[in-house]
Motif scaffolding. Structure first.
Motif, PDB file in Angstrom:
ATOM      1  N   SER A  45     -12.255 -35.687 -17.639  1.00 45.98           N
ATOM      2  CA  SER A  45     -11.869 -34.445 -18.306  1.00 45.98           C
ATOM      3  C   SER A  45     -10.353 -34.368 -18.288  1.00 45.98           C
ATOM      4  O   SER A  45      -9.736 -34.638 -17.256  1.00 45.98           O
ATOM      5  CB  SER A  45     -12.466 -33.258 -17.545  1.00 45.98           C
ATOM      6  N   SER A  57     -17.570 -33.370 -19.260  1.00 46.27           N
ATOM      7  CA  SER A  57     -17.011 -34.177 -20.353  1.00 46.27           C
ATOM      8  C   SER A  57     -17.976 -35.249 -20.840  1.00 46.27           C
ATOM      9  O   SER A  57     -17.545 -36.276 -21.358  1.00 46.27           O
ATOM     10  CB  SER A  57     -15.712 -34.832 -19.894  1.00 46.27           C
ATOM     11  N   ARG A  65      -9.475 -26.809 -20.511  1.00 43.68           N
ATOM     12  CA  ARG A  65      -9.933 -28.099 -21.016  1.00 43.68           C
ATOM     13  C   ARG A  65      -9.134 -28.432 -22.273  1.00 43.68           C
ATOM     14  O   ARG A  65      -9.054 -27.631 -23.213  1.00 43.68           O
ATOM     15  CB  ARG A  65     -11.423 -28.064 -21.354  1.00 43.68           C
ATOM     16  N   ASN A 124      -7.394 -31.961 -18.225  1.00 43.09           N
ATOM     17  CA  ASN A 124      -7.206 -30.567 -17.827  1.00 43.09           C
ATOM     18  C   ASN A 124      -5.733 -30.193 -17.888  1.00 43.09           C
ATOM     19  O   ASN A 124      -4.884 -30.932 -17.405  1.00 43.09           O
ATOM     20  CB  ASN A 124      -7.727 -30.379 -16.402  1.00 43.09           C
ATOM     21  N   CYS A 168     -16.158 -32.974 -13.366  1.00 40.63           N
ATOM     22  CA  CYS A 168     -15.503 -33.144 -14.669  1.00 40.63           C
ATOM     23  C   CYS A 168     -16.258 -34.140 -15.542  1.00 40.63           C
ATOM     24  O   CYS A 168     -16.305 -33.989 -16.762  1.00 40.63           O
ATOM     25  CB  CYS A 168     -14.046 -33.565 -14.487  1.00 40.63           C
ATOM     26  N   GLN A 169     -16.872 -35.154 -14.939  1.00 40.29           N
ATOM     27  CA  GLN A 169     -17.679 -36.076 -15.731  1.00 40.29           C
ATOM     28  C   GLN A 169     -18.856 -35.346 -16.367  1.00 40.29           C
ATOM     29  O   GLN A 169     -19.194 -35.587 -17.528  1.00 40.29           O
ATOM     30  CB  GLN A 169     -18.178 -37.231 -14.871  1.00 40.29           C
TER      31      GLN A 169
END
Length: 142
Positions: free
Chosen positions: A42, A37, A97, A44, A33-34
């Motif tokens: 992130s 993002s 997202r 979600n 997720c990093q």
């Protein structure tokens, strides 16, 4: 039925709508997720897949998450906007997202997951529940 929850990619080539409210929203600090993002967590938003209307065909990238779950992440092939994640072990759910929602205010996180992967400068809301790793799964959809 509630008002539809709508969203799109930056260029508008992919648009989507759900005919129901989200089940949950979480901030995630896992390394995947990093990357998605630009280094931050992130946010979600989790929906039941049933009731999804999708216009346009996003591209997919498959990988194994830190949790060990096989993930399929989808994004716009024209502008690159990250849109969805789908876990192989939860085929009835779709993760969206928050930035792709037309109203990102719907995506207020109810917790933060994968905090052990957050960088030292990462902001984790002190009043939200947190998990150092993966949160327990949501119950199956009826």
């Amino acid at each position: 039925m509630s008002a539809p929850v709508t969203g799109r990619c930056l260029c508008g080539a992919v648009r989507f709508a759900f005919d129901h409210a989200p089940l949950a929203a979480r901030a995630c600090w896992c390394r995947d997720c990093q990357y998605l993002s630009s280094g931050n967590a992130s946010v979600n938003v989790i929906f039941r897949r049933v009731g999804l209307t999708l216009h346009g065909e996003p591209l997919a990238f498959e990988s194994t998450a830190d949790s060990g779950t096989r993930m399929r992440r989808r994004f716009c092939d024209r502008c690159g906007t990250p849109l969805f994640s789908e876990a192989a072990d939860a085929p009835d759910l779709m993760v969206v997202r928050a930035g792709a929602l037309d109203d990102p205010g719907l995506a207020r996180p109810g917790g933060t997951i994968w905090t052990r992967s957050a960088p030292a400068w990462g902001l984790v809301h002190p009043d939200l529940p947190r998990c150092e790793g993966q949160a327990p799964p949501l119950p199956p959809c009826p």
